[in-house]
Design a protein around this motif. Structure first.
Motif, PDB file in Angstrom:
ATOM      1  N   LEU A  18       0.451  -1.082  -0.201  1.00 19.36           N
ATOM      2  CA  LEU A  18      -0.360   0.068   0.165  1.00 19.36           C
ATOM      3  C   LEU A  18       1.157   1.412   0.526  1.00 19.36           C
ATOM      4  CD1 LEU A  18      -2.558  -1.409   2.308  1.00 19.36           C
ATOM      5  CD2 LEU A  18      -2.649  -1.355  -0.332  1.00 19.36           C
ATOM      6  N   PRO A  19       1.430   1.281  -0.874  1.00 16.14           N
ATOM      7  CA  PRO A  19       2.220   2.418  -1.065  1.00 16.14           C
ATOM      8  C   PRO A  19       1.761   3.974  -1.250  1.00 16.14           C
ATOM      9  CG  PRO A  19       2.687   1.948  -3.304  1.00 16.14           C
ATOM     10  CD  PRO A  19       1.408   0.072  -2.617  1.00 16.14           C
ATOM     11  N   TYR A  20       2.168   4.575  -1.328  1.00 16.21           N
ATOM     12  CA  TYR A  20       1.140   6.580  -2.011  1.00 16.21           C
ATOM     13  C   TYR A  20       2.673   7.121  -3.341  1.00 16.21           C
ATOM     14  CZ  TYR A  20      -0.473   6.027   2.898  1.00 16.21           C
ATOM     15  OH  TYR A  20      -1.331   5.610   4.082  1.00 16.21           O
ATOM     16  N   ARG A  35      -0.860   2.311  -4.681  1.00 15.51           N
ATOM     17  CA  ARG A  35      -1.192   1.458  -5.869  1.00 15.51           C
ATOM     18  C   ARG A  35      -1.422   0.427  -4.765  1.00 15.51           C
ATOM     19  NH1 ARG A  35       4.154  -0.807  -9.921  1.00 15.51           N
ATOM     20  NH2 ARG A  35       2.964  -2.495 -10.885  1.00 15.51           N
ATOM     21  N   TYR A  36      -2.556  -0.848  -6.127  1.00 16.52           N
ATOM     22  CA  TYR A  36      -2.619  -2.100  -5.125  1.00 16.52           C
ATOM     23  C   TYR A  36      -2.907  -3.150  -6.970  1.00 16.52           C
ATOM     24  CZ  TYR A  36      -5.945  -5.105  -2.659  1.00 16.52           C
ATOM     25  OH  TYR A  36      -6.940  -6.752  -2.560  1.00 16.52           O
ATOM     26  N   GLY A  37      -2.344  -3.874  -6.873  1.00 15.91           N
ATOM     27  CA  GLY A  37      -1.832  -5.087  -7.605  1.00 15.91           C
ATOM     28  C   GLY A  37      -1.302  -4.118  -9.474  1.00 15.91           C
ATOM     29  N   ASP A  38      -1.994  -3.690  -9.910  1.00 18.79           N
ATOM     30  CA  ASP A  38      -2.018  -3.088 -11.260  1.00 18.79           C
ATOM     31  C   ASP A  38      -2.997  -1.873 -11.397  1.00 18.79           C
ATOM     32  OD1 ASP A  38       1.132  -4.245 -11.937  1.00 18.79           O
ATOM     33  OD2 ASP A  38      -0.010  -5.836 -13.494  1.00 18.79           O
ATOM     34  N   GLN A  39      -3.400  -1.643 -10.101  1.00 20.19           N
ATOM     35  CA  GLN A  39      -4.610  -0.736 -10.110  1.00 20.19           C
ATOM     36  C   GLN A  39      -3.934   0.794  -9.571  1.00 20.19           C
ATOM     37  OE1 GLN A  39      -8.024  -3.516  -9.917  1.00 20.19           O
ATOM     38  NE2 GLN A  39      -6.918  -4.199  -9.278  1.00 20.19           N
ATOM     39  N   VAL A  40      -4.115   1.469  -9.591  1.00 23.19           N
ATOM     40  CA  VAL A  40      -4.468   3.307  -9.014  1.00 23.19           C
ATOM     41  C   VAL A  40      -5.745   2.947  -8.484  1.00 23.19           C
ATOM     42  CG1 VAL A  40      -3.151   5.457  -9.091  1.00 23.19           C
ATOM     43  CG2 VAL A  40      -2.411   3.654 -10.659  1.00 23.19           C
ATOM     44  N   ILE A  41      -5.652   3.367  -6.948  1.00 31.37           N
ATOM     45  CA  ILE A  41      -6.498   4.102  -6.538  1.00 31.37           C
ATOM     46  C   ILE A  41      -6.663   5.254  -5.820  1.00 31.37           C
ATOM     47  CG2 ILE A  41      -8.392   2.552  -4.321  1.00 31.37           C
ATOM     48  CD1 ILE A  41      -7.456   0.733  -6.067  1.00 31.37           C
ATOM     49  N   VAL A 241      13.929   9.814  -8.561  1.00 32.88           N
ATOM     50  CA  VAL A 241      13.177   8.816  -7.438  1.00 32.88           C
ATOM     51  C   VAL A 241      11.729   8.293  -8.645  1.00 32.88           C
ATOM     52  CG1 VAL A 241      13.940  10.366  -5.673  1.00 32.88           C
ATOM     53  CG2 VAL A 241      11.689  10.331  -7.099  1.00 32.88           C
ATOM     54  N   SER A 242      11.092   7.010  -7.177  1.00 33.65           N
ATOM     55  CA  SER A 242      10.290   6.164  -7.808  1.00 33.65           C
ATOM     56  C   SER A 242       9.509   7.241  -7.229  1.00 33.65           C
ATOM     57  CB  SER A 242      10.367   5.217  -7.281  1.00 33.65           C
ATOM     58  OG  SER A 242      10.659   5.049  -5.545  1.00 33.65           O
ATOM     59  N   PRO A 243       7.774   6.665  -8.476  1.00 27.91           N
ATOM     60  CA  PRO A 243       6.700   7.575  -8.321  1.00 27.91           C
ATOM     61  C   PRO A 243       6.143   6.718  -6.736  1.00 27.91           C
ATOM     62  CG  PRO A 243       6.690   5.908 -10.093  1.00 27.91           C
ATOM     63  CD  PRO A 243       8.147   5.821  -9.496  1.00 27.91           C
ATOM     64  N   TRP A 244       6.579   5.804  -6.159  1.00 24.93           N
ATOM     65  CA  TRP A 244       5.901   5.185  -5.097  1.00 24.93           C
ATOM     66  C   TRP A 244       6.384   5.174  -4.355  1.00 24.93           C
ATOM     67  CZ3 TRP A 244       0.571   5.097  -5.873  1.00 24.93           C
ATOM     68  CH2 TRP A 244       0.509   4.577  -7.419  1.00 24.93           C
ATOM     69  N   VAL A 245       6.188   6.083  -3.290  1.00 28.63           N
ATOM     70  CA  VAL A 245       6.933   5.675  -1.327  1.00 28.63           C
ATOM     71  C   VAL A 245       5.984   5.094  -0.318  1.00 28.63           C
ATOM     72  CG1 VAL A 245       6.921   7.910   0.497  1.00 28.63           C
ATOM     73  CG2 VAL A 245       6.730   8.588  -1.954  1.00 28.63           C
TER      74      VAL A 245
END
Length: 396
Positions: A18-20, A35-41, A241-245
């Motif tokens: 559950l990254p941001y 991100r949840y799997g290959d879905q953006v929530i 940097v990566s887009p997910w924290v």
């Protein structure tokens, strides 16, 4: 209308992660998501909370540790059931943005293997490859926050002064020894006031999360400029940097003891239970994995880095970013910079059938990483991707 997002059991982006991040759709303003799997929530829709209807994570991060814990639990609870359909977007349909506004940026030098390798390269006659201060404090330098960019942003080859061994005087031009540094970056969620400091054992309440970090480095520019005050133009042109924290809260299962620290560190750097992180990085050069640096081998803890950064009373702020320095292990294929991997260019590596040393225009480097997560899962960090391009030069 509601839907139930499905995620494979072996996904690196399940409930254990559950990254941001921040995403946008065509014609719409950026918003905060997980991100949840290959879905953006979309979190503003999922949680009905306007703090996430913003173009960065900063407002949420500033709410503090207890709020981070509460929201993480709430996201997991909601994703176990049906969610509003308008909250769910396919990963390939969105644009991922820089996830937070970078306030300040400091880069450390926390790998003993990396520091020792560079010492052997640059000071071959020295009896000790480490400088005298290295095991007493986390060495670092202040970088440029404005040149931190999100994964997928092209990197323009920098120009600057350089002076090779055969050059009678400095020359100006594009870097010919362009390199990478595979690192982790740590994002400060809540800061500290000027004149105060963050204790090493309190640091985890200030560190919001972790990103992949590529500290692009022009080694020829760096070598000429860094004495006596350290890196400047050789580093300041771009950091990816990566887009997910990934929340630090997601990395409890990845915590491991630090390597022994001898001599004993000073009291402000001591921790009741010194912790590092078991994170495995991967460096791909034009699609070929050339190195797998282990963050578990790092000498200094992120908590010690933040404690050192603030011990003199320097303030810290929401959105501060501090990076680990190059992650390198004891083996050759664990070195996180090409200057190490090719031993200063003297030992080329074969990439897609060609011998290579430093980066050429058109080269692409992708950093990825995984770590242990809760309940035996593994969690991912996404990627930090960058491609070298030629840019305009002074006088051209």
């Amino acid at each position: 209308m509601t839907v139930r997002p499905s995620v494979p059991a072996d996904s690196l982006f399940g409930l254990a992660n559950l990254p941001y991040g921040v995403y946008s759709l065509p014609g719409r303003e950026p918003r905060v998501a997980t991100r949840y799997g290959d879905q953006v929530i979309d979190l503003a829709v999922l949680l009905d909370d306007d703090v996430f209807a913003r173009p960065s994570l900063n407002a949420f991060m500033a709410q503090g540790y207890d709020r981070w814990t509460e929201v993480r639990a709430a996201i997991a609870e909601r994703l176990r059931g049906p969610v509003p359909q308008e909250a769910v977007h396919e990963l390939g349909a969105v644009t991922l943005r820089l996830p937070f506004e970078v306030a300040d940026y400091v880069d450390f030098y926390a790998s003993e293997h990396h520091a020792a390798n560079l010492g052997r390269l640059f000071r071959p006659d020295s009896p000790d490859p480490l400088m005298p201060n290295w095991k007493h404090l986390p060495v670092g330098y202040h970088g440029r926050a404005g040149s931190v960019v999100v994964s997928g942003t092209d990197v323009v080859r920098p120009s600057g002064q350089r002076k090779g061994p055969q050059d009678p005087v400095p020359v100006f031009g594009p870097s010919v020894r362009l390199d990478i540094e595979a690192e982790l970056g740590f994002v400060v969620g809540t800061g500290s006031a000027m004149g105060e400091s963050v204790g090493a054992d309190d640091a985890e309440r200030h560190i919001f999360g972790v990103v992949l970090f590529n500290d692009w480095s022009a080694r020829d520019i760096q070598a000429w400029e860094y004495v006596p005050l350290g890196p400047n133009l050789g580093k300041s042109f771009a950091s990816t940097v990566s887009p997910w924290v990934v929340p630090l809260l997601a990395l409890d299962a990845a915590r491991i003891p630090l390597p022994p620290q001898e001599p004993a560190v000073l009291p402000y750097l001591r921790m009741a239970e010194p912790w590092g992180l078991d994170i495995e990085l991967s460096v791909a050069w034009n699609g070929q994995v050339v190195s797998r640096p282990p963050y578990a081998a790092m000498y200094w803890s992120p908590a010690q880095m933040l404690a050192h950064q603030t011990v003199n009373g320097a303030p810290s702020r929401t959105g501060d970013l501090f990076a680990s320095g190059t992650v390198s292990g004891p083996a050759k294929d664990q070195r996180g910079a090409f200057i190490e991997l090719t031993w200063g260019g003297a030992e080329p590596v074969t990439v897609n059938g060609r011998e290579r040393t430093f980066l050429e225009d058109g080269d692409e480097v992708v950093l990825t990483a995984t770590a242990p997560g809760a309940d035996g899962a593994r969690i991912g960090f996404g990627e930090a991707r960058g491609r070298i391009v030629t840019g305009s030069r002074p006088g051209t």
